[in-house]
Scaffold this motif. Structure first.
Motif, PDB file in Angstrom:
ATOM      1  N   VAL A 114     -35.124 -21.595   6.724  1.00 46.71           N
ATOM      2  CA  VAL A 114     -34.036 -20.855   7.370  1.00 46.71           C
ATOM      3  C   VAL A 114     -34.431 -20.606   8.825  1.00 46.71           C
ATOM      4  O   VAL A 114     -35.576 -20.253   9.110  1.00 46.71           O
ATOM      5  CB  VAL A 114     -33.762 -19.517   6.664  1.00 46.71           C
ATOM      6  N   VAL A 115     -33.494 -20.799   9.737  1.00 48.61           N
ATOM      7  CA  VAL A 115     -33.724 -20.531  11.153  1.00 48.61           C
ATOM      8  C   VAL A 115     -33.267 -19.113  11.480  1.00 48.61           C
ATOM      9  O   VAL A 115     -32.195 -18.678  11.043  1.00 48.61           O
ATOM     10  CB  VAL A 115     -32.962 -21.543  12.033  1.00 48.61           C
ATOM     11  N   ILE A 116     -34.082 -18.390  12.234  1.00 50.21           N
ATOM     12  CA  ILE A 116     -33.692 -17.084  12.765  1.00 50.21           C
ATOM     13  C   ILE A 116     -33.603 -17.211  14.277  1.00 50.21           C
ATOM     14  O   ILE A 116     -34.607 -17.467  14.953  1.00 50.21           O
ATOM     15  CB  ILE A 116     -34.691 -15.982  12.389  1.00 50.21           C
ATOM     16  N   ALA A 117     -32.400 -17.058  14.810  1.00 48.18           N
ATOM     17  CA  ALA A 117     -32.147 -17.153  16.254  1.00 48.18           C
ATOM     18  C   ALA A 117     -31.963 -15.743  16.806  1.00 48.18           C
ATOM     19  O   ALA A 117     -31.030 -15.038  16.434  1.00 48.18           O
ATOM     20  CB  ALA A 117     -30.901 -17.990  16.510  1.00 48.18           C
ATOM     21  N   LEU A 118     -32.873 -15.335  17.688  1.00 49.62           N
ATOM     22  CA  LEU A 118     -32.936 -13.948  18.132  1.00 49.62           C
ATOM     23  C   LEU A 118     -32.397 -13.746  19.548  1.00 49.62           C
ATOM     24  O   LEU A 118     -32.897 -14.342  20.507  1.00 49.62           O
ATOM     25  CB  LEU A 118     -34.386 -13.466  18.082  1.00 49.62           C
ATOM     26  N   HIS A 119     -31.359 -12.941  19.656  1.00 43.76           N
ATOM     27  CA  HIS A 119     -30.870 -12.418  20.937  1.00 43.76           C
ATOM     28  C   HIS A 119     -30.361 -13.482  21.902  1.00 43.76           C
ATOM     29  O   HIS A 119     -30.506 -13.329  23.127  1.00 43.76           O
ATOM     30  CB  HIS A 119     -31.944 -11.587  21.640  1.00 43.76           C
ATOM     31  N   TYR A 120     -29.748 -14.522  21.396  1.00 47.26           N
ATOM     32  CA  TYR A 120     -29.108 -15.490  22.294  1.00 47.26           C
ATOM     33  C   TYR A 120     -27.733 -14.937  22.667  1.00 47.26           C
ATOM     34  O   TYR A 120     -26.695 -15.421  22.233  1.00 47.26           O
ATOM     35  CB  TYR A 120     -29.011 -16.863  21.624  1.00 47.26           C
ATOM     36  N   GLN A 121     -27.747 -13.902  23.499  1.00 41.47           N
ATOM     37  CA  GLN A 121     -26.553 -13.156  23.867  1.00 41.47           C
ATOM     38  C   GLN A 121     -26.320 -13.197  25.375  1.00 41.47           C
ATOM     39  O   GLN A 121     -27.225 -13.492  26.158  1.00 41.47           O
ATOM     40  CB  GLN A 121     -26.699 -11.697  23.405  1.00 41.47           C
ATOM     41  N   ASN A 122     -25.107 -12.870  25.786  1.00 42.75           N
ATOM     42  CA  ASN A 122     -24.755 -12.948  27.208  1.00 42.75           C
ATOM     43  C   ASN A 122     -25.626 -12.068  28.090  1.00 42.75           C
ATOM     44  O   ASN A 122     -26.080 -12.502  29.160  1.00 42.75           O
ATOM     45  CB  ASN A 122     -23.287 -12.574  27.395  1.00 42.75           C
ATOM     46  N   ASP A 123     -25.860 -10.826  27.690  1.00 47.01           N
ATOM     47  CA  ASP A 123     -26.668  -9.943  28.523  1.00 47.01           C
ATOM     48  C   ASP A 123     -28.113 -10.408  28.644  1.00 47.01           C
ATOM     49  O   ASP A 123     -28.834  -9.990  29.545  1.00 47.01           O
ATOM     50  CB  ASP A 123     -26.632  -8.510  27.978  1.00 47.01           C
ATOM     51  N   VAL A 124     -28.539 -11.288  27.735  1.00 45.98           N
ATOM     52  CA  VAL A 124     -29.909 -11.796  27.758  1.00 45.98           C
ATOM     53  C   VAL A 124     -30.007 -13.137  28.479  1.00 45.98           C
ATOM     54  O   VAL A 124     -30.949 -13.367  29.248  1.00 45.98           O
ATOM     55  CB  VAL A 124     -30.442 -11.937  26.315  1.00 45.98           C
ATOM     56  N   VAL A 178     -29.311 -13.318  15.014  1.00 43.91           N
ATOM     57  CA  VAL A 178     -29.584 -11.887  15.127  1.00 43.91           C
ATOM     58  C   VAL A 178     -29.191 -11.398  16.515  1.00 43.91           C
ATOM     59  O   VAL A 178     -29.632 -11.949  17.525  1.00 43.91           O
ATOM     60  CB  VAL A 178     -31.071 -11.586  14.859  1.00 43.91           C
ATOM     61  N   ARG A 179     -28.366 -10.368  16.539  1.00 38.26           N
ATOM     62  CA  ARG A 179     -27.936  -9.777  17.809  1.00 38.26           C
ATOM     63  C   ARG A 179     -28.357  -8.323  17.860  1.00 38.26           C
ATOM     64  O   ARG A 179     -28.403  -7.634  16.840  1.00 38.26           O
ATOM     65  CB  ARG A 179     -26.408  -9.879  17.974  1.00 38.26           C
ATOM     66  N   VAL A 180     -28.677  -7.870  19.059  1.00 36.96           N
ATOM     67  CA  VAL A 180     -28.980  -6.464  19.265  1.00 36.96           C
ATOM     68  C   VAL A 180     -27.765  -5.836  19.938  1.00 36.96           C
ATOM     69  O   VAL A 180     -27.169  -6.416  20.842  1.00 36.96           O
ATOM     70  CB  VAL A 180     -30.255  -6.275  20.123  1.00 36.96           C
ATOM     71  N   ALA A 181     -27.383  -4.648  19.486  1.00 36.60           N
ATOM     72  CA  ALA A 181     -26.233  -3.963  20.068  1.00 36.60           C
ATOM     73  C   ALA A 181     -26.324  -2.472  19.777  1.00 36.60           C
ATOM     74  O   ALA A 181     -26.881  -2.062  18.750  1.00 36.60           O
ATOM     75  CB  ALA A 181     -24.922  -4.523  19.520  1.00 36.60           C
ATOM     76  N   PHE A 182     -25.776  -1.684  20.701  1.00 33.70           N
ATOM     77  CA  PHE A 182     -25.800  -0.228  20.580  1.00 33.70           C
ATOM     78  C   PHE A 182     -24.406   0.350  20.826  1.00 33.70           C
ATOM     79  O   PHE A 182     -23.547  -0.295  21.431  1.00 33.70           O
ATOM     80  CB  PHE A 182     -26.774   0.375  21.602  1.00 33.70           C
ATOM     81  N   ARG A 183     -24.211   1.545  20.370  1.00 31.85           N
ATOM     82  CA  ARG A 183     -22.940   2.225  20.604  1.00 31.85           C
ATOM     83  C   ARG A 183     -22.690   2.375  22.103  1.00 31.85           C
ATOM     84  O   ARG A 183     -23.624   2.551  22.886  1.00 31.85           O
ATOM     85  CB  ARG A 183     -22.962   3.611  19.953  1.00 31.85           C
ATOM     86  N   PRO A 184     -21.432   2.326  22.531  1.00 27.58           N
ATOM     87  CA  PRO A 184     -21.137   2.474  23.962  1.00 27.58           C
ATOM     88  C   PRO A 184     -21.647   3.785  24.560  1.00 27.58           C
ATOM     89  O   PRO A 184     -21.979   3.838  25.746  1.00 27.58           O
ATOM     90  CB  PRO A 184     -19.602   2.404  24.005  1.00 27.58           C
ATOM     91  N   ASP A 185     -21.714   4.839  23.742  1.00 27.14           N
ATOM     92  CA  ASP A 185     -22.220   6.111  24.267  1.00 27.14           C
ATOM     93  C   ASP A 185     -23.740   6.207  24.221  1.00 27.14           C
ATOM     94  O   ASP A 185     -24.334   7.202  24.658  1.00 27.14           O
ATOM     95  CB  ASP A 185     -21.593   7.292  23.526  1.00 27.14           C
ATOM     96  N   TRP A 238     -18.718  -7.828  26.367  1.00 31.07           N
ATOM     97  CA  TRP A 238     -19.044  -9.236  26.635  1.00 31.07           C
ATOM     98  C   TRP A 238     -20.550  -9.444  26.570  1.00 31.07           C
ATOM     99  O   TRP A 238     -21.031 -10.453  26.036  1.00 31.07           O
ATOM    100  CB  TRP A 238     -18.520  -9.621  28.014  1.00 31.07           C
ATOM    101  N   GLY A 239     -21.326  -8.507  27.085  1.00 31.37           N
ATOM    102  CA  GLY A 239     -22.770  -8.659  27.135  1.00 31.37           C
ATOM    103  C   GLY A 239     -23.422  -8.741  25.771  1.00 31.37           C
ATOM    104  O   GLY A 239     -24.433  -9.412  25.594  1.00 31.37           O
ATOM    105  N   ALA A 240     -22.849  -8.051  24.785  1.00 32.58           N
ATOM    106  CA  ALA A 240     -23.415  -8.063  23.441  1.00 32.58           C
ATOM    107  C   ALA A 240     -23.006  -9.303  22.656  1.00 32.58           C
ATOM    108  O   ALA A 240     -23.585  -9.593  21.604  1.00 32.58           O
ATOM    109  CB  ALA A 240     -22.993  -6.808  22.686  1.00 32.58           C
TER     110      ALA A 240
END
Length: 206
Positions: free
Chosen positions: A15-25, A67-74, A99-101
């Protein structure tokens, strides 16, 4: 008596785990520069290698956990106990629904594929407080190919956890990066004690 060849060993379930390939990164307009600066010579290399990894996994029928990292807007769910979290809070990066997340376009999950899952987390280790372990067990994973940004942060902590719970771990080194190349190299060197550190092509060939 005719000799009988022994049965071939069953290959491990990979299984492949792809970590944090997100716009903000990864995107040039992203807010996080801890892992990979927009002007880094490694930027195009990482995106290309990650693309090869995802395409190769799809061709082989390997499940992929994005896998994505994300937090509440507040920012109420962001810990303030260490510099990396305080920096994310100050920048307003990876806010849920932004968009960044979202995933970087060329490395986004295939939403039509039952073999591709998305896991969200909010710590350094992608296993902590997330359904990642459940997703891997559902895939009957035995071998993990892990890659992402940043090498010394989410990649290293996730690889160490995976090794501790018994997975055969491989690291797709060229699909990883850190802002400081020396830190990237040092992280990969330390991981060689608990994982197979190889190029994406070698991981796919294995």
């Amino acid at each position: 008596m005719t000799a009988v060849a022994p049965p071939l060993a069953t290959p491990p379930r990979t299984v492949v785990i792809a970590l944090h390939y997100q716009n903000d990164v990864l995107h040039a307009d992203g807010k996080i520069r801890v892992g990979l600066g927009a002007d880094s010579p490694d930027h195009a290399r990482v995106i290309a290698a990650a693309g090869v990894l995802l395409a190769g996994a799809r061709q082989r029928g390997w499940p992929i956990v994005h896998v994505r990292v994300a937090f509440r807007p507040d920012g109420a769910d962001i810990l303030q106990n260490c510099a990396i979290f305080r920096a994310v809070a100050a920048s307003g990066a990876v806010q849920e629904g932004s968009w960044g997340a979202a995933f970087f376009e060329s490395l986004a999950p295939d939403s039509t594929s039952p073999r591709e899952l998305v896991v969200k987390h909010s710590r350094i280790n992608a296993f902590y407080g997330s359904p990642l372990d459940e997703a891997l067990r559902a895939c009957r994973a035995e071998r993990l190919v892990i890659a992402g940004v940043a090498t010394h942060s989410v990649v290293e902590s996730t690889v160490r956890h995976a090794a501790d719970v018994g997975f055969d771990v491989w690291v797709g080194a060229d699909a990883c990066a850190a802002a400081d190349p020396a830190v990237h190299a040092a992280s990969l060197a330390s991981l060689q004690l608990i994982a197979t550190v190889a190029t994406v092509e070698a991981c796919l060939a294995a």
